[in-house]
Write a protein that holds these residues in place. Sequence first.
Motif, PDB file in Angstrom:
ATOM      1  N   ILE B   7       0.838  -1.203   0.000  1.00 22.11           N
ATOM      2  CA  ILE B   7       0.000   0.000   0.000  1.00 22.11           C
ATOM      3  C   ILE B   7       0.871   1.250   0.000  1.00 22.11           C
ATOM      4  O   ILE B   7       2.035   1.195   0.441  1.00 22.11           O
ATOM      5  CB  ILE B   7      -0.926   0.039   1.255  1.00 22.11           C
ATOM      6  CG1 ILE B   7      -0.117  -0.053   2.553  1.00 22.11           C
ATOM      7  CG2 ILE B   7      -1.993  -1.043   1.181  1.00 22.11           C
ATOM      8  CD1 ILE B   7      -0.938   0.252   3.789  1.00 22.11           C
ATOM      9  N   PRO B   8       0.319   2.380  -0.497  1.00 24.58           N
ATOM     10  CA  PRO B   8      -0.967   2.488  -1.176  1.00 24.58           C
ATOM     11  C   PRO B   8      -0.870   2.007  -2.624  1.00 24.58           C
ATOM     12  O   PRO B   8       0.221   1.687  -3.087  1.00 24.58           O
ATOM     13  CB  PRO B   8      -1.233   3.989  -1.122  1.00 24.58           C
ATOM     14  CG  PRO B   8       0.128   4.591  -1.195  1.00 24.58           C
ATOM     15  CD  PRO B   8       1.031   3.666  -0.442  1.00 24.58           C
ATOM     16  N   GLN B   9      -1.991   1.975  -3.308  1.00 17.62           N
ATOM     17  CA  GLN B   9      -1.972   1.565  -4.706  1.00 17.62           C
ATOM     18  C   GLN B   9      -1.413   2.699  -5.573  1.00 17.62           C
ATOM     19  O   GLN B   9      -0.701   2.463  -6.540  1.00 17.62           O
ATOM     20  CB  GLN B   9      -3.388   1.217  -5.147  1.00 17.62           C
ATOM     21  CG  GLN B   9      -3.446   0.567  -6.521  1.00 17.62           C
ATOM     22  CD  GLN B   9      -4.859   0.134  -6.890  1.00 17.62           C
ATOM     23  OE1 GLN B   9      -5.805   0.317  -6.124  1.00 17.62           O
ATOM     24  NE2 GLN B   9      -5.018  -0.445  -8.066  1.00 17.62           N
ATOM     25  N   THR B  20       6.306   7.314   0.141  1.00 19.00           N
ATOM     26  CA  THR B  20       6.574   6.070   0.879  1.00 19.00           C
ATOM     27  C   THR B  20       5.607   4.983   0.439  1.00 19.00           C
ATOM     28  O   THR B  20       4.415   5.240   0.252  1.00 19.00           O
ATOM     29  CB  THR B  20       6.427   6.280   2.395  1.00 19.00           C
ATOM     30  OG1 THR B  20       7.250   7.365   2.824  1.00 19.00           O
ATOM     31  CG2 THR B  20       6.856   5.027   3.152  1.00 19.00           C
ATOM     32  N   THR B  21       6.119   3.785   0.282  1.00 18.53           N
ATOM     33  CA  THR B  21       5.298   2.617   0.002  1.00 18.53           C
ATOM     34  C   THR B  21       5.650   1.530   1.011  1.00 18.53           C
ATOM     35  O   THR B  21       6.804   1.413   1.423  1.00 18.53           O
ATOM     36  CB  THR B  21       5.476   2.123  -1.447  1.00 18.53           C
ATOM     37  OG1 THR B  21       4.772   0.875  -1.612  1.00 18.53           O
ATOM     38  CG2 THR B  21       6.930   1.904  -1.815  1.00 18.53           C
ATOM     39  N   TYR B  22       4.623   0.763   1.390  1.00 19.58           N
ATOM     40  CA  TYR B  22       4.782  -0.226   2.448  1.00 19.58           C
ATOM     41  C   TYR B  22       4.397  -1.614   1.959  1.00 19.58           C
ATOM     42  O   TYR B  22       3.432  -1.776   1.220  1.00 19.58           O
ATOM     43  CB  TYR B  22       3.880   0.131   3.637  1.00 19.58           C
ATOM     44  CG  TYR B  22       4.144   1.472   4.244  1.00 19.58           C
ATOM     45  CD1 TYR B  22       3.456   2.605   3.799  1.00 19.58           C
ATOM     46  CD2 TYR B  22       5.059   1.629   5.273  1.00 19.58           C
ATOM     47  CE1 TYR B  22       3.687   3.848   4.352  1.00 19.58           C
ATOM     48  CE2 TYR B  22       5.298   2.870   5.840  1.00 19.58           C
ATOM     49  CZ  TYR B  22       4.614   3.972   5.382  1.00 19.58           C
ATOM     50  OH  TYR B  22       4.850   5.197   5.940  1.00 19.58           O
ATOM     51  N   CYS B  23       5.150  -2.589   2.427  1.00 19.73           N
ATOM     52  CA  CYS B  23       4.848  -3.991   2.113  1.00 19.73           C
ATOM     53  C   CYS B  23       4.693  -4.793   3.385  1.00 19.73           C
ATOM     54  O   CYS B  23       5.478  -4.624   4.321  1.00 19.73           O
ATOM     55  CB  CYS B  23       5.999  -4.608   1.315  1.00 19.73           C
ATOM     56  SG  CYS B  23       5.804  -4.442  -0.433  1.00 19.73           S
ATOM     57  N   ASN B  24       3.692  -5.674   3.382  1.00 18.08           N
ATOM     58  CA  ASN B  24       3.502  -6.577   4.513  1.00 18.08           C
ATOM     59  C   ASN B  24       3.279  -7.978   4.000  1.00 18.08           C
ATOM     60  O   ASN B  24       2.443  -8.210   3.130  1.00 18.08           O
ATOM     61  CB  ASN B  24       2.288  -6.149   5.346  1.00 18.08           C
ATOM     62  CG  ASN B  24       2.617  -4.986   6.233  1.00 18.08           C
ATOM     63  OD1 ASN B  24       3.343  -5.113   7.202  1.00 18.08           O
ATOM     64  ND2 ASN B  24       2.085  -3.837   5.894  1.00 18.08           N
ATOM     65  N   SER B  25       4.050  -8.907   4.583  1.00 18.82           N
ATOM     66  CA  SER B  25       3.924 -10.308   4.199  1.00 18.82           C
ATOM     67  C   SER B  25       3.146 -11.072   5.262  1.00 18.82           C
ATOM     68  O   SER B  25       3.241 -10.768   6.449  1.00 18.82           O
ATOM     69  CB  SER B  25       5.307 -10.923   4.022  1.00 18.82           C
ATOM     70  OG  SER B  25       5.222 -12.324   3.880  1.00 18.82           O
ATOM     71  N   THR B  86       6.141   2.637 -11.114  1.00 18.80           N
ATOM     72  CA  THR B  86       5.503   1.768 -10.133  1.00 18.80           C
ATOM     73  C   THR B  86       6.586   1.006  -9.387  1.00 18.80           C
ATOM     74  O   THR B  86       7.475   0.422 -10.010  1.00 18.80           O
ATOM     75  CB  THR B  86       4.526   0.795 -10.808  1.00 18.80           C
ATOM     76  OG1 THR B  86       3.541   1.544 -11.517  1.00 18.80           O
ATOM     77  CG2 THR B  86       3.836  -0.081  -9.769  1.00 18.80           C
ATOM     78  N   TYR B  87       6.483   1.019  -8.081  1.00 17.95           N
ATOM     79  CA  TYR B  87       7.456   0.356  -7.217  1.00 17.95           C
ATOM     80  C   TYR B  87       6.841  -0.918  -6.663  1.00 17.95           C
ATOM     81  O   TYR B  87       5.760  -0.892  -6.072  1.00 17.95           O
ATOM     82  CB  TYR B  87       7.897   1.297  -6.102  1.00 17.95           C
ATOM     83  CG  TYR B  87       8.677   2.475  -6.619  1.00 17.95           C
ATOM     84  CD1 TYR B  87       8.022   3.600  -7.126  1.00 17.95           C
ATOM     85  CD2 TYR B  87      10.068   2.452  -6.665  1.00 17.95           C
ATOM     86  CE1 TYR B  87       8.730   4.673  -7.636  1.00 17.95           C
ATOM     87  CE2 TYR B  87      10.787   3.526  -7.170  1.00 17.95           C
ATOM     88  CZ  TYR B  87      10.110   4.626  -7.652  1.00 17.95           C
ATOM     89  OH  TYR B  87      10.823   5.678  -8.166  1.00 17.95           O
ATOM     90  N   GLY B  99       4.103  -7.914  -4.458  1.00 20.22           N
ATOM     91  CA  GLY B  99       3.078  -6.972  -4.073  1.00 20.22           C
ATOM     92  C   GLY B  99       2.424  -6.409  -5.332  1.00 20.22           C
ATOM     93  O   GLY B  99       2.948  -6.569  -6.437  1.00 20.22           O
ATOM     94  N   ALA B 100       1.297  -5.729  -5.138  1.00 21.25           N
ATOM     95  CA  ALA B 100       0.550  -5.195  -6.281  1.00 21.25           C
ATOM     96  C   ALA B 100       1.182  -3.934  -6.855  1.00 21.25           C
ATOM     97  O   ALA B 100       0.807  -3.486  -7.938  1.00 21.25           O
ATOM     98  CB  ALA B 100      -0.889  -4.926  -5.878  1.00 21.25           C
TER      99      ALA B 100
END
Lengths: 113, 108
Positions: B7-9, B20-25, B86-87, B99-100
């Motif tokens: 997130i975010p998209q 900032t972009t965040y990833c959660n597994s 896009t990251y 991630g998306a």
Amino acid sequence: KAGVTQTPRYLIKTRGQQVTLSCSPISGHRSVSWYQQTPGQGLQFLFEYFSETQRNKGNFPGRFSGRQFSNSRSEMNVSTLELGDSALYLCASSFRGPTSEAFFGQGTRLTVV
Amino acid sequence: GQQVMQIPQYQHVQEGEDFTTYCNSSTTLSNIQWYKQRPGGHPVFLIQLVKSGEVKKQKRLTFQFGEAKKNSSLHITATQTTDVGTYFCAGPNYQLIWGAGTKLIIKP
């Protein structure tokens, strides 16, 4: 060294036809993965080949198949094309597989009409 | 199965603002990789984080890997037009789980 090469870059096919896409990985890389990317979508994993063996497969119908040759070059085949198969198909090579960085080709943009 | 949520998209910023972009597994990762895809291009590897709590910097980009190795973030300071794209984050399982992506858009 040369990067990942995908051919062709663009394809237009009609519904019901089949298509074969090619990927030449970086020299020395034995892992080749294929992805489908549609507008606004992330990367959908198709399959991974390592030393000519399919190691992993994503959730795609059997119309999608692939193979890898002894020189690590890989091909992907889609039979009985549907409109929804229109997408950017990306190939990525890596030295070991998922735990090592992936190098992508420029992709093949497939349009099904 | 294992999932990587990002997130975010989309994030719209003025040039010069931060991003900032965040990833959660859903599971612990052995490593996490970050890629950038420019419009009309293909994903390009940026960095791989391996250690718990690891922080790496590349010029204006700061990458963090969480202590539990289940989350990660990418922060860009003072965005420039060259940052547009896009990251994606990706974590390995039997294959790379992606991630998306977060699309960075610079407001005109």
